[in-house]
Enzyme design. Structure first.
Site, PDB file in Angstrom:
ATOM      1  CB  THR A   1      63.497 -28.812 -26.460  1.00  0.00           C
ATOM      2  OG1 THR A   1      64.128 -27.792 -26.450  1.00  0.00           O
ATOM      3  CG2 THR A   1      62.577 -29.316 -25.645  1.00  0.00           C
TER       4      THR A   1
ATOM      5  CB  THR B   1      59.308 -26.974 -27.886  1.00  0.00           C
ATOM      6  OG1 THR B   1      60.336 -26.017 -27.764  1.00  0.00           O
ATOM      7  CG2 THR B   1      57.685 -26.988 -28.075  1.00  0.00           C
ATOM      8  N   GLY B   2      59.654 -24.405 -25.604  1.00  0.00           N
ATOM      9  CA  GLY B   2      59.851 -22.396 -25.078  1.00  0.00           C
ATOM     10  C   GLY B   2      60.610 -22.339 -24.573  1.00  0.00           C
ATOM     11  CB  ILE B   3      60.786 -19.291 -22.191  1.00  0.00           C
ATOM     12  CG1 ILE B   3      60.797 -18.471 -23.820  1.00  0.00           C
ATOM     13  CG2 ILE B   3      61.346 -18.669 -21.410  1.00  0.00           C
ATOM     14  CD1 ILE B   3      60.472 -16.820 -23.289  1.00  0.00           C
ATOM     15  N   GLY B   4      61.215 -22.104 -21.321  1.00  0.00           N
ATOM     16  CA  GLY B   4      61.996 -23.478 -20.130  1.00  0.00           C
ATOM     17  C   GLY B   4      60.154 -22.301 -18.571  1.00  0.00           C
TER      18      GLY B   4
ATOM     19  NE  ARG C   1      66.746 -22.304 -18.256  1.00  0.00           N
ATOM     20  CZ  ARG C   1      66.203 -22.969 -19.309  1.00  0.00           C
ATOM     21  NH1 ARG C   1      66.905 -24.323 -19.771  1.00  0.00           N
ATOM     22  NH2 ARG C   1      65.328 -22.599 -19.607  1.00  0.00           N
ATOM     23  CB  ILE C   2      66.508 -27.401 -13.718  1.00  0.00           C
ATOM     24  CG1 ILE C   2      68.406 -27.982 -13.633  1.00  0.00           C
ATOM     25  CG2 ILE C   2      66.071 -28.558 -14.156  1.00  0.00           C
ATOM     26  CD1 ILE C   2      68.192 -28.949 -11.938  1.00  0.00           C
ATOM     27  N   GLY C   3      65.409 -26.249 -16.811  1.00  0.00           N
ATOM     28  CA  GLY C   3      64.163 -25.791 -17.279  1.00  0.00           C
ATOM     29  C   GLY C   3      62.936 -26.702 -17.009  1.00  0.00           C
ATOM     30  CG  ASP C   4      60.212 -26.456 -19.893  1.00  0.00           C
ATOM     31  OD1 ASP C   4      61.332 -25.767 -21.064  1.00  0.00           O
ATOM     32  OD2 ASP C   4      59.514 -27.256 -20.610  1.00  0.00           O
TER      33      ASP C   4
END
Ligand code: ASP
Length: 301
Positions: free
Chosen positions: A171, A222-225, A199-202
């Site tokens: 990202t 960044t990373g797992i949302g 799906r909506i991430g961070d």
């Protein structure tokens, strides 16, 4: 003060060959130069949008044309931007076929009364903003092959969302301070491989994937949302900065919280404080990152 631009190209495993490593470092350095140029001519907001748009267009990262596929084989983009001067944000989520998700996020900020617009509504706005692009630019043979492999593994039950660290990464994000001391942040992504459609991430969520506040600091995560949202990582880093007054410590403490609550190999974050100090922290194997000010650029992976 001299403008400062900090960028990231994602936290993750980054097990890559030398050719890819050099390509990533060069793209980060060029994105920083684009950001600094925009900051010279305009504001911190111009700088973060220019840097992130450059990385989206490069196709080198999981953002813009390089975005990964959802489980239905389609590309859905998330992006957000925040102007520290006004403390206002704009974002788009789960949107398809947009030339630059970060520019569309800025369009939301500057031309609507909303903060986050998703899906078809965001696409409609992209039409109005002249930001629609033909679908095929987002799909490549290489990505389609990787998608088939991952799908195969998923169907054989060898795959679990929480365990597969290698499904996220790349990202992009940028934070900047301009000569007037204004701060801004931007983040853009295709999300994670095989995400559920919708799906909506961070990345489009203020406080999670990004935050900017004049007189304080700006952040991009960044990373797992899902971990970043539940940790409210960027807002947590901001609160830690107010407590400690040190940007490196603030990022370290925010990442330490995520590690304790959700485990290692989950997050990374960059920041710049109102004095122009750049910093980063991550609990993954690596993070593509860099920062620059006039005449000086540093990148690492
Ligand atoms: N944070 C992004 C997401 O979960 C992924 C990444 O940072 O690579 O959508």
């Amino acid at each position: 003060m001299r403008p400062v631009v900090v960028v990231h190209g994602g936290a993750g495993q980054w097990r890559v060959d030398e050719r890819r490593r050099q390509e990533v470092k060069k793209t980060l350095a060029d994105a920083i130069s684009e950001g600094l140029l925009a900051a010279e001519r305009g504001s911190a907001l111009d700088a973060v949008v220019a840097a992130v748009e450059y990385m989206e267009r490069s196709g080198v990262f999981n953002a813009g044309y390089g975005s990964v596929y959802a489980i239905d084989g389609r590309v859905y983009l998330d992006a957000g931007v925040m102007d520290g001067r006004t403390k206002r944000a704009g974002a788009v989520a789960a949107v398809e076929h947009v030339k630059s998700a970060v520019r569309l996020a800025r369009y939301v900020l500057e031309n609507t009364d909303h903060v986050i617009i998703s899906g078809e509504g965001a696409k409609l706005l992209a039409t109005k903003a002249g930001l629609l692009d033909s679908a095929h630019r987002f799909y490549t043979e290489e990505k389609t092959q990787r998608f088939q492999e991952l799908l195969q593994e998923a169907m054989q039950g060898r795959w679990h969302y929480k365990k597969v660290v290698r499904l996220f990464g790349d990202t992009v994000g940028a934070v900047a301070v301009d000569r007037d001391g204004n701060l801004a942040a931007a983040t853009s992504t295709g999300g994670v491989w095989l995400k559920w459609p919708g799906r909506i991430g961070d990345s489009p969520i203020p406080g999670a994937g990004f935050w900017a506040e004049n007189g304080v600091a700006a952040f991009s995560a960044t990373g797992i949302g899902e971990v970043i949202i539940m940790s409210m990582l960027s807002l947590r880093a901001r609160d830690e900065f107010l407590k400690t007054g040190e940007i490196s410590k603030a990022l370290g403490n925010a990442v330490a919280y995520a590690t304790e609550a959700y485990g290692p190999d989950t997050v990374g974050i960059i920041g710049v404080d109102h004095r122009g100090n750049p910093a980063y922290a991550y609990n993954t194997a690596a993070m593509a990152r860099g920062w620059g000010k006039q005449g000086e650029i540093y990148v690492d992976l």
